[in-house]
Design a protein around this motif. Structure first.
Motif, PDB file in Angstrom:
ATOM      1  N   GLN A   1       1.345  -1.139   0.212  1.00  0.00           N
ATOM      2  CA  GLN A   1      -0.220  -0.154   0.610  1.00  0.00           C
ATOM      3  C   GLN A   1       0.949   0.966  -0.135  1.00  0.00           C
ATOM      4  N   GLU A   2       1.939   0.789   1.155  1.00  0.00           N
ATOM      5  CA  GLU A   2       2.833   2.389   1.607  1.00  0.00           C
ATOM      6  C   GLU A   2       4.156   1.974   1.263  1.00  0.00           C
ATOM      7  N   GLY A   3       5.140   3.652   1.351  1.00  0.00           N
ATOM      8  CA  GLY A   3       6.298   2.646   1.881  1.00  0.00           C
ATOM      9  C   GLY A   3       6.699   2.917   3.282  1.00  0.00           C
ATOM     10  N   VAL A   4       6.898   2.742   4.322  1.00  0.00           N
ATOM     11  CA  VAL A   4       7.952   3.184   5.683  1.00  0.00           C
ATOM     12  C   VAL A   4       8.972   3.107   5.365  1.00  0.00           C
TER      13      VAL A   4
ATOM     14  N   ASP B   1       4.393   4.882  -7.854  1.00  0.00           N
ATOM     15  CA  ASP B   1       5.413   4.877  -7.912  1.00  0.00           C
ATOM     16  C   ASP B   1       4.985   4.861  -5.159  1.00  0.00           C
ATOM     17  N   TRP B   2       5.527   4.875  -4.495  1.00  0.00           N
ATOM     18  CA  TRP B   2       5.565   4.788  -3.892  1.00  0.00           C
ATOM     19  C   TRP B   2       4.134   3.803  -2.811  1.00  0.00           C
ATOM     20  N   GLY B   3       3.448   2.499  -3.974  1.00  0.00           N
ATOM     21  CA  GLY B   3       2.546   1.789  -3.597  1.00  0.00           C
ATOM     22  C   GLY B   3       1.806   2.442  -3.929  1.00  0.00           C
ATOM     23  N   LYS B   4       0.476   1.614  -4.136  1.00  0.00           N
ATOM     24  CA  LYS B   4      -0.714   1.623  -4.290  1.00  0.00           C
ATOM     25  C   LYS B   4      -1.876   2.984  -3.870  1.00  0.00           C
ATOM     26  N   ARG B   5      -0.791   3.597  -2.656  1.00  0.00           N
ATOM     27  CA  ARG B   5      -1.479   5.127  -2.303  1.00  0.00           C
ATOM     28  C   ARG B   5      -0.403   5.876  -2.489  1.00  0.00           C
ATOM     29  N   SER B   6       0.358   5.405  -3.402  1.00  0.00           N
ATOM     30  CA  SER B   6       1.827   6.488  -3.383  1.00  0.00           C
ATOM     31  C   SER B   6       1.780   7.581  -2.140  1.00  0.00           C
ATOM     32  N   LEU B   7       1.835   7.176  -1.493  1.00  0.00           N
ATOM     33  CA  LEU B   7       2.907   7.115  -0.239  1.00  0.00           C
ATOM     34  C   LEU B   7       3.903   6.977   0.612  1.00  0.00           C
ATOM     35  N   ARG B   8       4.978   8.049   1.030  1.00  0.00           N
ATOM     36  CA  ARG B   8       5.957   7.593   1.612  1.00  0.00           C
ATOM     37  C   ARG B   8       5.761   8.258   2.997  1.00  0.00           C
ATOM     38  N   PHE B   9       6.315   7.030   3.894  1.00  0.00           N
ATOM     39  CA  PHE B   9       6.149   7.430   5.052  1.00  0.00           C
ATOM     40  C   PHE B   9       7.442   7.386   5.653  1.00  0.00           C
TER      41      PHE B   9
ATOM     42  N   GLN C   1       3.993  12.519  -0.288  1.00  0.00           N
ATOM     43  CA  GLN C   1       2.604  12.020  -1.275  1.00  0.00           C
ATOM     44  C   GLN C   1       2.863  12.701  -3.066  1.00  0.00           C
ATOM     45  N   ALA C   2       3.106  11.325  -3.959  1.00  0.00           N
ATOM     46  CA  ALA C   2       3.329  11.323  -4.639  1.00  0.00           C
ATOM     47  C   ALA C   2       1.817  11.601  -5.612  1.00  0.00           C
ATOM     48  N   LEU C   3       1.983  13.075  -6.215  1.00  0.00           N
ATOM     49  CA  LEU C   3       0.669  13.306  -7.430  1.00  0.00           C
ATOM     50  C   LEU C   3       0.461  13.446  -8.384  1.00  0.00           C
ATOM     51  N   GLY C   4       1.535  13.363  -9.067  1.00  0.00           N
ATOM     52  CA  GLY C   4       2.090  13.785 -10.498  1.00  0.00           C
ATOM     53  C   GLY C   4       1.021  12.522 -11.469  1.00  0.00           C
ATOM     54  N   PRO C   5       0.448  12.898 -12.637  1.00  0.00           N
ATOM     55  CA  PRO C   5      -0.465  11.778 -13.154  1.00  0.00           C
ATOM     56  C   PRO C   5       0.555  10.010 -14.087  1.00  0.00           C
ATOM     57  N   LYS C   6      -0.610   9.682 -13.993  1.00  0.00           N
ATOM     58  CA  LYS C   6      -0.412   8.315 -14.419  1.00  0.00           C
ATOM     59  C   LYS C   6      -0.254   8.428 -15.997  1.00  0.00           C
ATOM     60  N   GLY C   7       0.237   7.062 -16.627  1.00  0.00           N
ATOM     61  CA  GLY C   7      -0.199   7.028 -17.907  1.00  0.00           C
ATOM     62  C   GLY C   7       0.982   6.971 -18.488  1.00  0.00           C
ATOM     63  N   ARG C   8       0.896   6.834 -20.232  1.00  0.00           N
ATOM     64  CA  ARG C   8       1.736   6.827 -21.033  1.00  0.00           C
ATOM     65  C   ARG C   8       2.171   7.463 -21.655  1.00  0.00           C
ATOM     66  N   ALA C   9       3.588   8.282 -21.912  1.00  0.00           N
ATOM     67  CA  ALA C   9       4.036   9.017 -22.470  1.00  0.00           C
ATOM     68  C   ALA C   9       4.640   8.672 -23.895  1.00  0.00           C
ATOM     69  N   HIS C  10       4.972   9.648 -25.069  1.00  0.00           N
ATOM     70  CA  HIS C  10       4.640   8.682 -26.360  1.00  0.00           C
ATOM     71  C   HIS C  10       6.002   9.961 -26.948  1.00  0.00           C
ATOM     72  N   CYS C  11       6.261   8.992 -27.284  1.00  0.00           N
ATOM     73  CA  CYS C  11       7.303  10.123 -28.640  1.00  0.00           C
ATOM     74  C   CYS C  11       7.337   8.968 -30.032  1.00  0.00           C
TER      75      CYS C  11
END
Lengths: 241, 1045
Positions: B443-446, B515-523, B571-581
């Motif tokens: 769920q998260e990194g500790v 990153d940092w688990g499903k919750r994108s959190l690192r404690f 807390q990681a809040l960035g978008p998730k997805g696929r980048a293309h070139c």
């Protein structure tokens, strides 16, 4: 079976510049060269590489003249130079904290002129002179400090010395076939070597050691020049065009 | 005939003169002229091409000029037979064609009853004048018999003139960055565009049919090659069952000692084994063939240990508030003790892998061929510490790397003068991470600090992840998809023409996963207490102070550790997805053979390049032309002498290695929060109200972290110029090639290549670089200042490659041959990497990473780029490179052979220049920049440095190697089975050289003076040098044997 003299004639004339018209008397070729020079002088490596473009001109049936524009390269190995005696009044450098690392190389762009005379069964002898510019390069990086830290010298540079060199060579040639020949030459490679000399603890003449990028020059720093003649064995293969 | 059988060994290395103007990289052309005894062209002669690689004979007829041409041929050996009424038929056998080969076979027909039944043009099929790309081809035999670096991509690269190994170990072509070297298997790009490397094996050595190194791509059919390309085609099946079984063996104690080897070193005596199995044959005779292969490796296991904390790790926590400290260090009581988890425990990690490859080749008709190939490979590390910071055995898990490729190719003959090719490929790399202790569900990194929480960074703490790694709850995926269609026309009008018309689509993508688990959190928490009775954990907490510097509650979000008692969460809040070139290109390429002596060619390609972020936003878009010109003079018209001039402008593309820096992922937007759930603040209130011990669920409850500390938003930090386009190269070559009747050949090529429009990164403490960024989490945090990095195409960046490249093969007789190459080159400029992916100014501080250019402040101070990016030889410059291989073939039995090969290699050392820098005089700034930008987190005086690169250019040590390889293929007396194998010794004279001698200028702290630091000066030149990777590799041996049938 062709007589040797005819083989040479065949090599020199029949395949002379076949690509560029009607059988001109000059036979062009590309030479690839590797050599061995065992002398440890100047810390040059034992190997030698080179290449050249040559033209052969037949003089009669058993003699040919050859001109070649050639590049040669003799790499050197990195070595640790001996530290010089310290300046007057200073103690010797601390060997555990001091070093002078160097690497030399020798290269040249030269013209080679030679005469070739046919012997037998594809063998020929040849001899000539190599004349041109030889360039000796020394990379040096040094740091000397004595145990009392009364001095700490840092010096570095990449000086080169170009000189007109004249080097004799002689050897054998064997016609592998009509398209190429193997050669074995002994060459006395002449050049001018340089060696940087630094006296540990000498007075700083110019430069600021506290300022990064400042090139430091100490009293007595100089290049020693020596004229050299270095014997090398060359193995070559000549592709005839 | 012995000579004919043996010559293909050496002649199987073909030098491309400059790639087949119309050829796909995975096929070849045969062509030629049929003439009568009188030299007159013979029209309407019947040409029959036969090969085990063809489903049926290819039949064609000569035109009015006696010319014939057969494109789209599979790689392999061919027999050409020509018949014509009134003439004796004639043929030519054992014609080997490699990838992109364009081999000319001229045949002369004699009248019936002539005594001569076969006459072959004296110099035919040696080198071909219609090739336009330059490089080298390596047949399966050559790859096997030469003592190359490997029998795969790198072996081919190493044996080609104009290439060199780069400082990071990868290969570069004609000075191009490794980013721009393309690696293809059966037409599919297999290089990971994001990781910028191959990552894995993509073809079994015994299944490789041919390898081609393209150093200069003059045909505009293929784009994206600012460096060059390496193409591999694997073997197809045939109507005959074939295969091989080979075991490869190596052993550490076969290695020689080097100066790096300590006196008491003991080699592992484990025999490393690898089994290669290949099988090919028909599924439906004359209709459908297969080729499959696998690599089998025994599972490997090795011992590891978890991190060990220093003894001092049990030292007391400190906050600076006496009562609080006492309470913290007393712990929660009730049987709880300071947790050290599985401190230093040993465990066994295992490695398992599988590799499969396959190819199906089918004939719809003899003129329409479909080919499907694939690779599937997986490497699994079990009981693995993926984070490198596991603190408990329970958190060990499995991670895997998966590499997959598929390629579908179509080749069709529409008419004798029209040919169609189509291709669709995909390749993919997947990195799967384990998520830690399954009990915590990823769920998260500790991060837990074990030990002293007082004075920051004093080396007495142990950090790690005892619960959840949460590195990536979903795997990271990189890959590419490509499609291409090419129509080749060969009309006859005032000479012969080869016209290519087509398009190519290429899309590389990156999916960074979570990153940092499903919750994108690192404690981060400053310690843990464990109760062995209840097996429960409690964690010390204090509120994150409003003024952290007042207490020993030092948090360093950037290095990922918490040193204090106040928990902290990112807390990681960035978008998730696929980048293309992606790149879409259309092209037209014409090669016009005006007469037997002159050929000219020209090509134009227009590419649209586009980079798209994970949210679908277009980051950059450009339209870029590639154009090329070739002129070739064949004075005798028989291909024995070829003089070639080429000029090309090659456009690059946007790639993931570049754009990975800019594209969004979870961690591009992060917000840091501190613990706020306790009743009283540090320094206010009773210690009992300040300190609280909480369980895991409370610790990872985001509601307890309401004190926003800082944030970063990468999406605002990188700004690309609106007209940003890929870098490009301009290249001019002048080459002379000479081919001989015995298939010997030599070529000399002069090369000049320069890079243009390279990318510069600029940032500065001035407008418009400094911006105000709003809190991306909208948590009420005040806006912050940040410095943007701006990228544009800069003419201030320079990179040039100049070279003389020599390649040769000399057949010294039926059994002896010599081959090799020599390159004399200079790579100069001020841009060390040729692109901005990992680029930097020449001799800049390597720790600075990317090109930095502070254009405003430095300009105002009168400094130019030459002051902080001097020109000179670049880090990958290799002035001299030579390879010389001597081969001797011994016939063994009726169809067997043994080849002995000796290869000498010389590589001159790469340059190094004494460099130094100094802080720039702040008094020249004009304004006090430190005061102007107090909240940036970085001080101008720490950034502005003036570099001194011109203190001399030195070279690291040259390297010399002599390698030996014996290869055998011995027929056994049953069922067409051959005993195969090889034994090789690398560096047989054990020449080991220190390759890193120089260090850099540094300041001597004892007296403040600048001195030159050299690596291990006390030990240099002695027989034992401490430190690893200091000497070049010593002698080593390998052995393989098996069977083929």
């Amino acid at each position: 079976m062709l007589r040797p003299i005819h083989r040479l004639t065949l090599a020199v004339s029949l395949f002379s510049l076949p690509a560029f018209g009607a059988e001109p008397p000059i036979q062009l070729g590309l030479v690839l060269r590797a050599g061995y020079s065992p002398a440890k002088q100047d810390n040059l490596n034992a190997s030698l590489l080179g290449l050249g473009v040559s033209g052969d001109y037949a003089l009669g049936s058993s003699l040919a003249l050859r001109g070649e524009l050639a590049y040669f390269y003799t790499p050197g190995r990195t070595y640790r130079a001996d530290l010089q005696a310290p300046a007057s009044g200073q103690t010797a450098p601390d060997p555990l904290r001091s070093a002078d690392v160097r690497k030399n190389k020798l290269e040249g762009l030269v013209l080679r002129f030679s005469a070739i005379r046919a012997l037998s069964s594809g063998w020929s002898i040849q001899g000539g002179l190599q004349a041109g510019n030889s360039r000796f390069t020394q990379e040096y990086v040094g740091n000397t400090i004595n145990s009392s830290r009364s001095y700490q010298d840092t010096y570095n540079g990449v000086p080169t010395k170009s000189a007109l060199s004249l080097s004799p060579f002689a050897g054998l040639q064997y016609d592998v076939d009509r398209d190429g020949a193997l050669e074995l030459n002994l060459v006395g490679l002449s050049y001018k070597a340089i060696d940087f000399r630094h006296t540990p603890g000498a007075l700083l003449v110019s430069g600021d050691p506290a300022k990064p990028g400042s090139h430091l020059v100490y009293a007595g720093d100089h290049l020693e020049e020596q004229s050299r003649m270095r014997l090398a064995i060359e193995f070559s293969y000549r592709f005839r065009f | 005939m012995l000579r004919n059988r043996l010559f293909p060994i050496s002649s199987s290395i073909l030098f491309l003169l400059v790639g087949a103007p119309v050829q796909a990289q995975e096929s070849a052309i045969l062509h030629g002229v049929v003439k009568g005894q009188d030299g007159q062209a013979i029209p309407e002669a019947r040409i029959a091409l036969e090969s085990p690689a063809l489903f049926g004979p290819r039949i064609l007829f000569t035109n009015k000029n006696g010319e014939w041409r057969a494109p789209l041929l599979p790689i392999g050996s061919f027999k050409v037979t020509v018949t014509k009424e009134g003439f004796d038929s004639t043929h030519r056998s054992d014609i080997r064609v490699g990838i992109g080969s364009n081999v000319r076979i001229d045949l002369t027909l004699m009248p019936i009853k002539s005594a001569v039944v076969e006459v072959i043009s004296a110099h035919g099929a040696v080198i071909d004048k219609t090739q336009v790309n330059s490089g080298a081809n390596f047949s399966a035999e050559a790859m096997g018999e030469l003592p190359l670096v490997d029998r795969n991509f790198y072996g081919a690269l190493d044996m080609t003139a104009g290439t060199s190994s780069s400082i990071d170990g990868s290969y570069i072509i004609r000075g191009g960055a490794a980013t721009y070297t393309n690696f293809r298997v059966n037409g599919a790009e297999v290089k990971d565009d994001y990781a910028n490397g191959l990552g894995a094996t993509w073809a079994i050595d015994d299944n490789i049919e041919d390898a081609q190194v393209v150093t200069s791509q003059v045909n505009v059919r293929f784009g994206r090659a600012l460096g060059g390309a390496v193409n591999i085609v694997t073997k197809s099946g045939s109507n005959t069952f074939e295969g091989s079984l080979r075991v490869k063996l190596s052993r550490d104690d076969w290695k020689a000692r080097t100066p790096d080897t300590t006196a008491d070193a003991k080699w592992a005596d484990t025999l490393n084994r690898e089994y290669n199995v290949t099988l090919r044959g028909p599924i439906l005779k004359d209709r459908l063939w297969f080729a499959v292969g696998t690599i089998l490796k025994p599972n490997q296991a090795w011992s590891n240990s978890l991190g060990r904390f220093p003894d001092e790790a049990n030292a007391p926590m400190q906050t600076g508030v006496a009562g609080v400290d006492a309470l913290l260090n007393a712990g929660p009581g009730n049987g709880y003790q300071i947790a050290t988890f599985d401190n230093g425990k040993y465990y066994t990690e295992t490695f398992d892998s599988h590799y499969y490859e396959g190819k199906l080749t089918g004939a719809v008709t003899n003129d329409h061929i479909l080919e499907l190939s694939f690779v599937d490979q997986k490497q699994v590390y079990s009981n693995d510490d993926a984070s490198g910071q596991a603190l408990s055995l329970a958190s060990l898990g499995s991670r895997y790397n998966k590499y997959q490729m598929a390629s579908l190719n179509y080749k069709g003959i529409l008419s004798p003068m029209a040919f169609l090719e189509g291709r669709y490929t995909t390749s993919k790399t997947t990195w799967g991470q384990d998520t830690g202790d399954p009990a915590y569900g990823g769920q998260e990194g500790v991060y837990v600090q074990v030990g002293q929480a007082g004075a920051p960074d004093n080396g007495l703490q142990g950090f790690g992840l005892p619960f959840g790694f949460a590195l990536g709850a979903s795997p990271e995926v990189h890959g590419n998809v490509s499609a291409a269609l090419n129509l080749n026309l060969a009309p006859q009008a005032a000479g012969s023409h080869d016209i290519d018309l087509g398009f190519e689509y290429f899309d590389s993508y990156t999916d960074n996963g979570e990153d940092w688990g499903k919750r994108s959190l690192r404690f981060d928490v400053g310690g843990a207490y464990y109760n062995p009775q209840t097996r429960g954990y409690l964690f010390p907490t204090v509120n994150y102070p409003n003024n952290p510097s007042d207490y020993y509650v030092y948090h360093s979000p950037d290095d990922g550790h918490s040193y204090g008692a106040a928990p902290f969460v990112r807390q990681a809040l960035g978008p998730k997805g696929r980048a293309h070139c992606n790149q879409v290109g259309a092209y037209a390429n014409e090669t016009w053979t005006i007469n037997p002596n002159i050929m000219v060619g020209a090509g134009l390609r227009i590419d649209t390049n586009k980079a798209t972020d994970v949210d679908g936003r277009t980051m950059a878009k450009s339209t870029d032309p590639t154009y090329s010109f070739i002129f070739r003079w064949d004075p005798k018209g028989d291909s024995t002498h070829l003089l070639t001039f080429t000029a090309a402008n090659n456009a690059g593309n946007f790639n993931q290695a570049l754009f990975g820096q800019f594209t969004g992922k979870k961690t591009t937007v992060e917000v840091d929060r501190g613990w706020s759930a306790n009743a009283a603040e540090l320094g206010a209130g009773a210690p009992g109200q300040v300190v609280r011990f909480v369980d895991y669920q409370t610790l990872v409850d985001l509601k307890n972290y309401n004190r926003v500390v800082s944030f970063v938003d990468q999406s605002t930090r990188n700004v690309l110029a609106s007209d940003l386009r890929p870098p490009r190269t301009q290249e001019f070559t002048l080459g002379y090639k000479r081919g001989y009747a015995d298939q010997s050949r030599v070529g000399v090529t002069l090369v000049y290549r320069q890079w243009l429009d390279m990318w510069a990164q600029r940032w500065d403490f001035a407008d418009p670089y400094v911006i105000t960024v709003q809190d991306p989490s909208r948590s009420g945090l005040p806006a912050m200042q940040d410095i943007t990095r701006r990228y544009d195409n800069s003419s201030d960046l320079q990179r040039e490659y100049k070279a003389v490249e020599v390649e040769f093969v000399k057949n010294l007789g039926p059994r002896w041959s010599v081959q090799g190459n020599y390159t004399y080159s200079r790579l100069t400029g001020n841009n060390d990497d040729g692109d901005i992916a990992w680029g930097g100014w020449r001799n800049n501080d390597p720790t600075m990473g990317t090109i930095m250019w502070n254009p405003i402040v430095l300009k105002n101070m009168g400094l130019s780029p030459a002051d902080y990016g001097a020109s000179g030889t670049l880090a990958n410059n290799q002035s001299q490179k030579a390879r010389l291989a001597l081969l001797h073939v011994l016939p063994l039995g009726k169809n067997g052979r043994m080849t002995l090969a000796l290869m000498a290699s010389y590589d001159s050392g790469k340059p190094w220049s004494a460099r130094n820098y100094a802080a720039i005089d702040q008094t020249k700034w004009g304004t006090d920049l430190n005061a102007s930008y107090p909240n940036l987190g970085v001080s101008p005086d720490a950034v502005y440095r003036q570099y001194y690169s011109a203190l001399g250019a030195y070279t690291f040590n040259d390297t010399y190697n002599v390698d030996f390889k014996a290869t055998w293929d011995v027929p056994l007396s049953f069922a067409n089975v051959h005993f195969i194998g090889d034994a090789s010794i690398a560096n047989i004279f054990n020449v080991t050289m220190p390759f890193s001698t120089y260090g850099s200028f540094t300041n001597d702290s004892s007296n403040g003076r600048t001195q030159l630091f050299m690596k291990n000066p006390a030990y240099w030149g002695t027989s034992h040098v401490t430190g690893s990777s200091y000497y070049t590799a010593g002698r080593s041996a390998k052995f393989s044997c098996g069977f083929r049938f």
